[in-house]
Every structure is written in C-alpha cells, then in structure tokens.
Motif scaffolding. Structure first.
Motif, PDB file in Angstrom:
ATOM      1  N   ASN A 216      -6.564  44.060  41.948  1.00  0.00           N
ATOM      2  CA  ASN A 216      -6.000  44.081  40.651  1.00  0.00           C
ATOM      3  C   ASN A 216      -5.628  45.379  40.466  1.00  0.00           C
ATOM      4  O   ASN A 216      -5.907  45.600  38.405  1.00  0.00           O
ATOM      5  CB  ASN A 216      -7.625  43.952  39.852  1.00  0.00           C
ATOM      6  CG  ASN A 216      -7.591  42.292  40.463  1.00  0.00           C
ATOM      7  OD1 ASN A 216      -6.507  41.455  40.263  1.00  0.00           O
ATOM      8  ND2 ASN A 216      -8.359  41.450  40.186  1.00  0.00           N
TER       9      ASN A 216
ATOM     10  N   GLN B  79      -4.615  45.124  36.921  1.00  0.00           N
ATOM     11  CA  GLN B  79      -4.389  43.403  36.034  1.00  0.00           C
ATOM     12  C   GLN B  79      -5.263  42.929  35.603  1.00  0.00           C
ATOM     13  O   GLN B  79      -6.382  42.812  35.880  1.00  0.00           O
ATOM     14  CB  GLN B  79      -3.634  42.824  37.159  1.00  0.00           C
ATOM     15  CG  GLN B  79      -3.355  41.623  36.933  1.00  0.00           C
ATOM     16  CD  GLN B  79      -2.102  41.509  36.606  1.00  0.00           C
ATOM     17  OE1 GLN B  79      -1.072  42.410  36.670  1.00  0.00           O
ATOM     18  NE2 GLN B  79      -1.327  40.736  34.778  1.00  0.00           N
TER      19      GLN B  79
ATOM     20  N   THR C  80      -6.105  40.783  33.487  1.00  0.00           N
ATOM     21  CA  THR C  80      -6.480  38.905  33.821  1.00  0.00           C
ATOM     22  C   THR C  80      -5.094  38.655  34.351  1.00  0.00           C
ATOM     23  O   THR C  80      -3.715  39.449  34.289  1.00  0.00           O
ATOM     24  CB  THR C  80      -6.103  38.198  32.871  1.00  0.00           C
ATOM     25  OG1 THR C  80      -5.264  38.426  31.540  1.00  0.00           O
ATOM     26  CG2 THR C  80      -7.588  38.483  31.741  1.00  0.00           C
ATOM     27  N   SER C  81      -4.591  37.525  34.909  1.00  0.00           N
ATOM     28  CA  SER C  81      -3.132  37.024  35.161  1.00  0.00           C
ATOM     29  C   SER C  81      -2.210  37.008  33.528  1.00  0.00           C
ATOM     30  O   SER C  81      -0.718  37.151  34.774  1.00  0.00           O
ATOM     31  CB  SER C  81      -3.166  35.734  35.327  1.00  0.00           C
ATOM     32  OG  SER C  81      -4.153  34.374  34.744  1.00  0.00           O
ATOM     33  N   LYS C  82      -2.870  37.201  32.901  1.00  0.00           N
ATOM     34  CA  LYS C  82      -1.457  37.126  31.705  1.00  0.00           C
ATOM     35  C   LYS C  82      -1.546  38.213  31.027  1.00  0.00           C
ATOM     36  O   LYS C  82      -0.713  38.628  30.635  1.00  0.00           O
ATOM     37  CB  LYS C  82      -2.151  36.184  30.359  1.00  0.00           C
ATOM     38  CG  LYS C  82      -2.130  34.930  31.351  1.00  0.00           C
ATOM     39  CD  LYS C  82      -2.224  34.137  29.962  1.00  0.00           C
ATOM     40  CE  LYS C  82      -2.389  32.331  30.837  1.00  0.00           C
ATOM     41  NZ  LYS C  82      -2.935  31.203  29.532  1.00  0.00           N
TER      42      LYS C  82
ATOM     43  N   TYR D 185       1.550  41.510  28.141  1.00  0.00           N
ATOM     44  CA  TYR D 185       0.703  40.082  27.614  1.00  0.00           C
ATOM     45  C   TYR D 185       1.974  39.479  27.950  1.00  0.00           C
ATOM     46  O   TYR D 185       3.054  39.191  27.234  1.00  0.00           O
ATOM     47  CB  TYR D 185       0.314  40.172  26.331  1.00  0.00           C
ATOM     48  CG  TYR D 185      -0.451  38.765  26.240  1.00  0.00           C
ATOM     49  CD1 TYR D 185      -0.953  38.306  26.822  1.00  0.00           C
ATOM     50  CD2 TYR D 185       0.102  38.085  24.840  1.00  0.00           C
ATOM     51  CE1 TYR D 185      -1.431  36.942  26.718  1.00  0.00           C
ATOM     52  CE2 TYR D 185      -0.484  36.546  24.807  1.00  0.00           C
ATOM     53  CZ  TYR D 185      -1.281  35.895  26.113  1.00  0.00           C
ATOM     54  OH  TYR D 185      -1.492  35.011  25.482  1.00  0.00           O
TER      55      TYR D 185
END
Length: 795
Positions: A298, A363, A365-367, A431
C-alpha cells in the motif's frame, strides 16, 4: 538536393497490404468491471487505448505471429502469444498488482483524459525516439504551439522554449510535482540538467492556465515531468551519440529490477560536449541520476539524488544583424579584448545544481490515497566576463594616481555569482469514492534563499584592490505557499470540473527605498486562481469541452530590484477561455482547441530605464492572445503514420508606449502605438511528422516545422523581426537483437536537410541617432544541415 530528397522520400510510400486483419475485445478486472485507458500493444507501431467501456481494437495488422501486451496502472502486465490468420476477438482480464504504483506522485498536477483543458502526453517511447542528445526542449518541439531555439545554434547548451508565445518565465515546470522554475527570475534552465531525458518516464504539456500546480503560476503553459519509475527486471544500457560540430553524448544506465518483490535501484551517468555552431559557443556538460525505491502493498517510498554541471562559452547575446547580413552567421562578439584584438578564453557560464527528492505514496484505503514529497536543491556558480574600459566608480573603487596619471577606467575580469538554496514540501490527497467523483486536495510550501554577489578577478591597471574584491551583494529570500482543491464529477455523459487555488508569496530583496537609496525591501502577494469546466462525452471515442480559468503571476527579480515602493510593477492577471473537441480511434485521432487569453497588467519591456539606467518592464493594461490549435494522427496503412498540428493565432497588445533613447537630445522619446503584435508570438506555427516503417523494427520519419514571422518588440516593426522559416529533418531508427544483447538500436537524425538559413530567436535595442531610428538587432542563427548518429545497447 531538394529534388533528390523528395524522390527518395517518395520511394518510401507504402504499397497497401492485401491481408490486413484486426484483433479486438474488452479489458476488465477480475470482477468483470471494464478498465478504460488500458494500453494494448501488438507491436511497437500498433498501439491503442481501451475506451470508456474497456473495449479496444487494433486494425490493419498483417497476418502472422505476435505477442499481445496489455498494461494498466495498478494491475499486473498481461502478455499472450497470438497467431492472426483471421479477424480475432480476445477478451482480457487483468490481475491486481501486489504493490502500489507511482502514478499518484504526479496525478494531482495533471489533466486526466477527459479534463476540459488542452494538453499533450509524451510516453517513454516518444521520449526515447527523440532523445538524440539535443536540449530537453527539443523533445517537445512537435507539440502544438511550440517554438524551440538554441543559443549555440546546434541544439546543445542553452536552449529555450516558447508555448503560445510565452517563454519559460511564464511556463510552470515541475519534476515529480516539485517546481524547478527559478524562484526569482522564474526561468527554467535545462542546461543545468543535461541528459535529463534519459531519466524521464513521461511528460504532460498543458497549454493555457491548465490545472492547479505547484510553484510559479502557469501563465502560458505548464510542463509536468515524471522521472524514472519501476523497472521489474534488471538492465544495463549504453547510449552514445556523435555528430556535427564536435557533438558527443555518452550515457551509462543500470538498474537492479525489483529485488525481493519490494526494492529497486537505478542509476545513470552522462556527459555531453559540443563545439556549437556559433563561434566558441562550446558546451561541456555532465550529470548523474540515482534513485532507489521501496514498494509495499500500500505504499511506495522513493529517494532521487541527481545533479548537473554545465560550462558553456557565452553565446546569449546572439549575432549582430550586420554580421548576419554580411554572411557571417557565426560571429560571437562576447569576450572581445580591444587592446589585443583577441577573445577572452574564459568568457564562460559555470553552474552546478544538486537535487534531493524524497517521494512517498500511500494508499490509505481503496478510496483514499496520499502523495507527498520533501525536496532540497543546492545551486551555485558564476559567469565570468571580460569588460573593456570600465569606470572604477561603477565598482566602488577610488581612482588611483600612478606616475602622475589618474587611472579611473580599466579593462577587468569579473565574476557574477549565484549561491542559492531551495527546499520545501509538496502534498496531495486523492479521494475517489466511486467512478463518478474524483477529488484532490494538494499544495506546497517552499523557501528560497539566494545570495547574489559579484567579484573583480583581475584588472589591467593597478587599482590596489584585494583578490576577489566583492563590489556588490544582494541577499534574497522568498517563501511560496499554495493550497488547491480540485474535483471532477461524472453525471451521465457530463463531467463537471472545478479547481480553486490560493497562493501566498513573501519576497525580500535588495532594492530602492522611497528616497531611491539601496535598502532591503519586501513585498507580499496573495493570489486566488479559480477554474471551472465541463466535458460532454459524445461517445466512447469523442468529447467536447469548455473551461474558464484565472491565473496570476508575480513580477520577477529585476522588476523589483529596479523599482522603488511607489513605482513597483503590479502582478499580471490572465483570464483563459478554452473550448475544444477530441476524437480518439484505433487508426485516427484528432483534436481542435480554441483559446482566448485576456491579460491585464502584462509586463513588457518598453525601452524605459530605471534610476540606475537599466531597462525595465512596465505593466500594459490590455493585451490578449486568441487562436485555434488543431492536431491529428492518422494510420494511413500499417507501416505509414502521419502526425500533424497547426496553430493559427492573433496576439495583440493595446496602447503600447515605447521609449527610445535619443542621443541627439539626451532624452527619452515616447512613441505611442495603438494596437500591435506581442513580441515573439508568431501568427502561425505548424509541424508534421510522416513516419514509415521500412522493416519490422525500422522506421524513417520526415519531420517539418514552420514558424511565421516573429517581432522582436511590441511595435510590429518589420525591420525589428525574425523572418518566418520552414525547416525539415529526417530521423532514422532501427532496432535488432544479437547474441548477448537484448536490443541494439541505431539512429540517425539529420537536421535542416535543405540547409535553410534562418534565425529562430533574437533581440533588439533601437535608439535615435542623427534624427532617425537606428535598430541594433541581434539574432540566433541556427546551423545548416547537421547530423547526430546514435548507438544504443540494452543488456
């Protein structure tokens, strides 16, 4: 000669193949979701991008055996052997990469594929094809609205670029999102980073105000550069070029590939030498680039350490027009010693810049993702010059009496030093909760400290001054803070774009106080730069867009140091309207963009002098640029491709006052102009690249560049202008393999094949003598036919 080249080129036109096939399909992830923007390649000359639904198509492919390659940021590369005997459909599913990529390092300052702005992307393949050893700006010469020139005339040494007529001081340039414009004069000097192109992965050029970025505001264009990214396999590379005017480039590059799935290290060492076309305009350049990275699932952490050193003989004043008219296009009067009728050998510019960049991507979060950088640049150097019969009073030296004779002038050698530090941080948060919304919050804080000091190294006459006598010093400090927010929202076929930036500048410098005495002065500026736009997707291959952006730009160092608080110039303001259409297909892509750039308080030279006799710039209330840019790429047949672009524009300044020194009366005479052309702004710029693949891995390209008349000042006076010019080049590339070498690349670049005599840049200094205007024009003539041959070995 022209007929010979025309005949030879005509022989290269293709005979259309009778068995042309296609391969098509859809690119998705493991869940079946489409991946728009994936790069699909079946051979080096046949590449496409998947559309908004993940669909791709490669047409006009001869039957045979191929390897289909697909790449997409954040996913593992895909390769598959295919045998084409009939039209084929092949759907592709990509697997997620186990490590993060570095795309978010520069994504905050770049336009996306559907952004409502005018831009051009250059890939690593585009860069390598044109990386023959000339200045970095020549990589961008075939992009729309671009004019590139070389002081030395052969493309090595000091080179410069103008986009839409705007020079480097109005072009924002970032390297991995970090600004590299000089903090004070705002120029960009790629000569300080020789062979940077060999460590660059990709470039985006935006025209107009563009997206919010770090550093000085983009006032005509922005150039966003990303350096070396991840190489998954180990490599070594030797890249050598040699050609006319003693030009030689040697580059060694190595990389470990991905070690243990997490680490990579890359390095490059380069040197470049050239005698130059202009007399004595030699260049001795060297550089290195070191980078190491850690790739986690990440996160990515990368450290770049790189440096450049240049020594160039001064050629920045150009060649006097009288010499050009007499046929001596190479005459360089800098360094002339009156007393000995010779030239000073060390009339040189010497400068070193060391760069340190620590880049981090996470990264979260995934968003939500984060990208940040810490940076530090150390620059130091001087230019040395011989000056004839200089008054000692100008250097704070008391005249001396020797043998009853008062010495108040002398020939001397002086060095003008710059020693500076530039450091700070940049950041952005991205975001993206879904496919509809993409939001970015970014910004930077940077500090600059610059010491300007000038020394006398030698005097012809005895003056009783100590060695390295310092006669002038100016210490400057500048802080630059900016924060911006940008959002793109998709609703149906519509993309809505909004971008707001706040920028605060503090600048301290040695200038004049209200009593016109030298004193440390300071200025603070606050800028708000909003931008809005809209894009409508007609279909997966085409869209139309419109945007309105505001840019503000601070005066440069000389504008402040030559003025007092009561007559300081105002910042410049620009309102930029862009409207365009884009189409992208497998065999044909095109775009057309209209722009209207309205300036308020643009700073221009008028011929007026400040309190110490130096030329100054003055705010002009109203000026504008309006034009149309069009570009197209067409695959005429499998081996034949044509890329073309053209810009037609009008560039005007209203109510321009010019002041001419009248040597008959000892006064400054005002000449008022109602509406004239902006200097260095051609009405038409066009380029064409016709490339033909002779054999499987060989290509010949015929390159054409046309630039119309450019005026050297803002008066539209033809006797103070550069004639338009049409120049043609030929580029040959061939790649093959031999035992023990992954790739052998040979290339030949023949510039100005018809030996066109032209000047691509210049300057003018008119005055009044004997009751009439006398023009003192200086030109930068470019070399007649010349070549660069290259040999590249990859292991």
């Amino acid at each position: 000669m022209k007929n010979l080249f025309t005949a030879l080129f005509a022989l290269l036109l293709p005979v259309l193949a009778t068995a042309q096939l296609s391969i098509s399909g859809k690119v998705t992830d493991q869940t079946g979701a489409p991946l728009p923007g994936a790069t699909v390649t079946i051979n080096p000359a046949n590449t496409t991008i998947s559309d908004g639904n993940g669909k791709y198509q490669l047409s006009n492919v001869p039957n045979g055996n191929y390897t289909l390659k697909v790449t997409y940021i954040g996913y593992l590369p895909f390769e598959k052997a295919v045998v084409l005997t009939v039209n084929t459909i092949l759907n592709i599913s990509l697997n997620n990469s186990t490590t993060l990529t570095e795309e978010i390092t520069v994504s905050a300052t770049r336009a996306s594929n559907n952004s409502p702005t005018a831009f051009t992307n250059l890939s690593k393949k585009d860069i390598d094809k044109n990386n023959s050893g000339r200045g970095f700006e020549y990589l961008l010469e075939q992009t729309p609205s671009t004019v590139v020139t070389s002081n030395a005339g052969a493309g090595v040494g000091y080179t410069s670029i103008r986009i839409r007529g705007s020079d480097a001081t109005r072009t924002n340039v970032t390297l991995n999102g970090i600004p590299i414009n000089d903090a004070e004069d705002q120029g960009v000097y790629f000569v300080d980073l020789p062979d940077l192109a060999s460590s660059v992965d990709n470039i985006q050029v935006q025209r107009g105000v563009g997206t919010s970025t770090n550093g000085a505001g983009a006032f005509g264009a922005s150039i966003n550069i990303q350096t070396t990214t991840r190489h998954d396999t180990a490599y070594a590379e030797l890249n050598n070029s040699a050609g006319s005017y003693g030009t030689v480039k040697n580059t060694v590059a190595v990389g470990t590939g991905l070690l243990g799935g997490h680490f990579s290290f890359d390095g490059r060492l380069s040197r470049m030498n050239s005698d130059g076309y202009i007399d004595r305009a030699f260049s001795h350049l060297k550089s290195y680039f070191l980078t190491g990275a850690y790739y986690g699932k990440n996160s990515v952490l990368r450290l770049n350490v790189f440096s450049g050193h240049e020594q160039t003989y001064q050629a920045w004043d150009g060649v006097p027009q009288d010499s050009v008219n007499a046929g001596n296009r190479r005459y360089n009067e800098l360094g002339y010693i009156n007393s000995s009728n010779s030239y000073y050998k060390n009339q040189t510019d010497n400068y070193t810049q060391n760069y340190y960049q620590l880049l981090y991507n996470q990264q979260i979060t995934s968003k939500l993702s984060f990208s940040g950088a810490l940076h530090y640049t150390k620059g130091y150097g001087y230019y040395e010059e011989y000056k004839n019969a200089e008054p000692l009073a100008n250097y704070g030296v008391t005249p001396v009496v020797v043998g009853g004779k008062t010495i108040d002038t002398t020939d001397l050698v002086r060095r003008l030093w710059l020693n500076n530090d530039f450091y700070g941080l940049t950041y952005n948060l991205n975001y993206k909760p879904d496919d509809k919304l993409n939001m970015i919050l970014g910004g930077a804080y940077n500090e600059y400290k610059g010491a300007h000091y000038n020394n006398i190294e030698w005097t012809q006459e005895s003056t009783n001054i100590p060695p390295d006598y310092e006669y002038e010093r100016d210490n400057a400090k500048k802080t630059d803070f900016n924060v911006f927010g940008r959002a793109e929202y998709h609703t149906g076929k519509v993309l809505l774009y909004g971008d707001m930036q706040y920028r605060h500048i503090y600048y301290s410098f040695l200038g004049f106080n209200a009593a016109l005495n030298s004193a440390q002065q300071s200025v603070e500026l606050n800028f708000f730069n909003p931008k809005v736009g809209i894009t409508y997707e007609i279909d997966p291959h085409s869209n139309v867009y419109a945007s309105l952006a505001v840019g503000n730009h601070e005066p440069n160092r000389s504008d402040y140091t030559g003025s007092s608080p009561q007559d300081r110039p105002k910042p410049e303001n620009l309102k930029d309207l862009e409207v365009g259409y884009r189409f992208s297909g497998p065999a044909f892509s095109a775009s057309i963009n209209g722009f209207y750039m309205l300036y308020k308080n643009q700073l221009v030279l008028t011929g007026k002098l400040d309190t110490v006799g130096e030329a100054i710039r003055t705010n002009i209330k109203d000026s504008y640029r309006a034009g149309i840019e069009a570009s197209a790429k067409v695959k005429i047949a499998e081996p034949l491709n044509w890329s073309i672009n053209a810009t037609l524009s009008t560039n005007k300044v209203k109510n321009f006052p010019q002041y001419l020194q009248n040597y008959d009366t000892g006064t400054l005479d005002l000449v008022q102009y109602k509406k004239t052309d902006i200097a260095y702004s051609p009405d038409f710029v066009g380029s064409s690249v016709i490339s033909y693949r002779l054999v499987k891995n060989g290509e010949v390209a015929f390159i054409t560049k046309y630039v119309s008349r450019q005026y050297l000042d803002n008066t539209s006076t033809q006797s103070r202008s550069l004639d338009g010019y049409l120049v043609n080049d030929v580029r040959l590339n061939y790649n093959f393999k031999i035992k023990g070498v992954k790739n052998v690349g040979v290339g030949l670049l023949v510039n100005n094949i018809f030996s066109k005599k032209y000047q691509s840049d210049g300057a003018t200094y008119p005055d009044i003598e004997g009751g009439k205007v006398v023009n003192y024009n200086y030109f930068f003539p470019q070399a007649p036919i010349n070549f660069l041959a290259s040999l590249n070995l990859k292991f």
